[in-house]
Design a protein around this motif. Structure first.
Motif, mmCIF file in Angstrom:
data_model
loop_
_atom_site.group_PDB
_atom_site.id
_atom_site.type_symbol
_atom_site.label_atom_id
_atom_site.label_comp_id
_atom_site.label_asym_id
_atom_site.label_seq_id
_atom_site.Cartn_x
_atom_site.Cartn_y
_atom_site.Cartn_z
ATOM 1 N N UNK A 176 0.568 -1.249 -0.041
ATOM 2 C CA UNK A 176 -0.004 -0.096 0.098
ATOM 3 C C UNK A 176 0.850 1.382 0.220
ATOM 4 N N UNK A 177 1.533 0.810 0.386
ATOM 5 C CA UNK A 177 2.852 2.723 0.888
ATOM 6 C C UNK A 177 3.644 2.705 -0.418
ATOM 7 N N UNK A 178 3.745 1.343 -1.802
ATOM 8 C CA UNK A 178 4.609 1.935 -2.881
ATOM 9 C C UNK A 178 3.821 1.858 -3.644
ATOM 10 N N UNK A 179 2.025 1.920 -4.418
ATOM 11 C CA UNK A 179 1.480 2.611 -4.956
ATOM 12 C C UNK A 179 0.946 3.690 -4.751
ATOM 13 N N UNK A 218 -8.572 2.189 -4.290
ATOM 14 C CA UNK A 218 -9.340 1.512 -5.567
ATOM 15 C C UNK A 218 -9.404 0.295 -5.324
ATOM 16 N N UNK A 219 -8.492 -0.969 -4.983
ATOM 17 C CA UNK A 219 -7.630 -2.281 -5.358
ATOM 18 C C UNK A 219 -8.709 -2.315 -3.291
ATOM 19 N N UNK A 220 -8.344 -1.827 -2.786
ATOM 20 C CA UNK A 220 -9.450 -1.822 -1.356
ATOM 21 C C UNK A 220 -11.018 -1.721 -1.323
ATOM 22 N N UNK A 221 -11.127 -0.614 -1.977
ATOM 23 C CA UNK A 221 -13.068 -0.685 -2.161
ATOM 24 C C UNK A 221 -13.048 -1.890 -2.914
ATOM 25 N N UNK A 222 -12.298 -2.473 -4.196
ATOM 26 C CA UNK A 222 -12.833 -3.677 -4.616
ATOM 27 C C UNK A 222 -13.565 -4.348 -4.047
#
Length: 211
Positions: free
Chosen positions: A176-179, A186-190
């Motif tokens: 998460x810190x690298x992206x 968006x990935x977390x929400x998906x």
């Protein structure tokens, strides 16, 4: 396993802080390694970023471990409820999650930003974008883990217990810190939507069986 336990105890007795810092740094590095294997950085063309792993090792061993080991000593001596071990563990967990967790997560993003040579404004922007989602993820995982930790683990093993559990958590933090923030969120929400769908399907199956 018994031989490792014996070896770790000997190192812990001889040099407690160095042992805790070393084991923490190694396990932070393992978390980053897993993150890079699971989600390679497309900008590197799939190549492994050893410097990124070293940053995680440094944060875990030099920043995180010394601070959290002293924190555990502090709440272990200041928060005591004689005769009520679960209440005592609950009180320590509450203090940990209300005081340490917000500070610990902020220190992670600041540390990563400084180690990458980012400007103050860039670090501030990272914190603003990623701090709240990270805190929400923290509260889904760590209260239950810390209840077990403070209830059953002796003081000298609490950091090691957290570090072992943290392998998965550090994998998430490293990724998460690298992206870029929008992509990560968006990935977390998906993932959250998919989890909700699975919950609804499970509930529907349970209701159907009960008819």
């Amino acid at each position: 396993m018994a031989s490792f336990y014996k070896w770790y105890n000997a190192r812990l007795a001889a040099r407690p802080l160095l042992t805790q810092c070393t084991s923490t740094g190694v396990l932070f590095g393992v978390g980053d390694g897993l993150a890079q294997v699971i989600a390679p950085d497309p900008e590197l063309g799939g190549k492994y970023d050893y410097v990124r792993t070293l940053r995680m090792v440094f944060h875990g061993g030099v920043v995180f471990a010394p601070l959290v080991s002293q924190w555990y000593k502090l709440i272990g001596t200041k928060i005591n409820v004689p005769g009520k071990p679960f209440t005592e563990a609950l009180a320590r967990m509450t203090a940990d999650q209300l005081i340490w967790a917000p500070f610990g997560i902020a220190s992670f993003y600041v540390s990563m930003g400084v180690l990458q040579g980012h400007s103050f404004e860039t670090i501030k922007g990272e914190l603003k974008a990623k701090y709240y989602p990270t805190m929400m993820g923290n509260y889904l995982v760590w209260p239950a883990v810390q209840i077990v930790n403070f209830r059953f683990m002796p003081l000298e093993y609490r950091l090691l217990f957290v570090n072992v559990v943290s392998i998965a958590w550090n994998t998430f933090l490293s990724w998460f810190s690298a992206v870029p923030a929008p992509e990560g969120i968006a990935v977390l929400e998906e993932a959250e939507h998919k989890f909700e769908e699975l919950e609804h399907r499970a509930e529907a199956k349970i209701l159907k069986k009960g008819e």
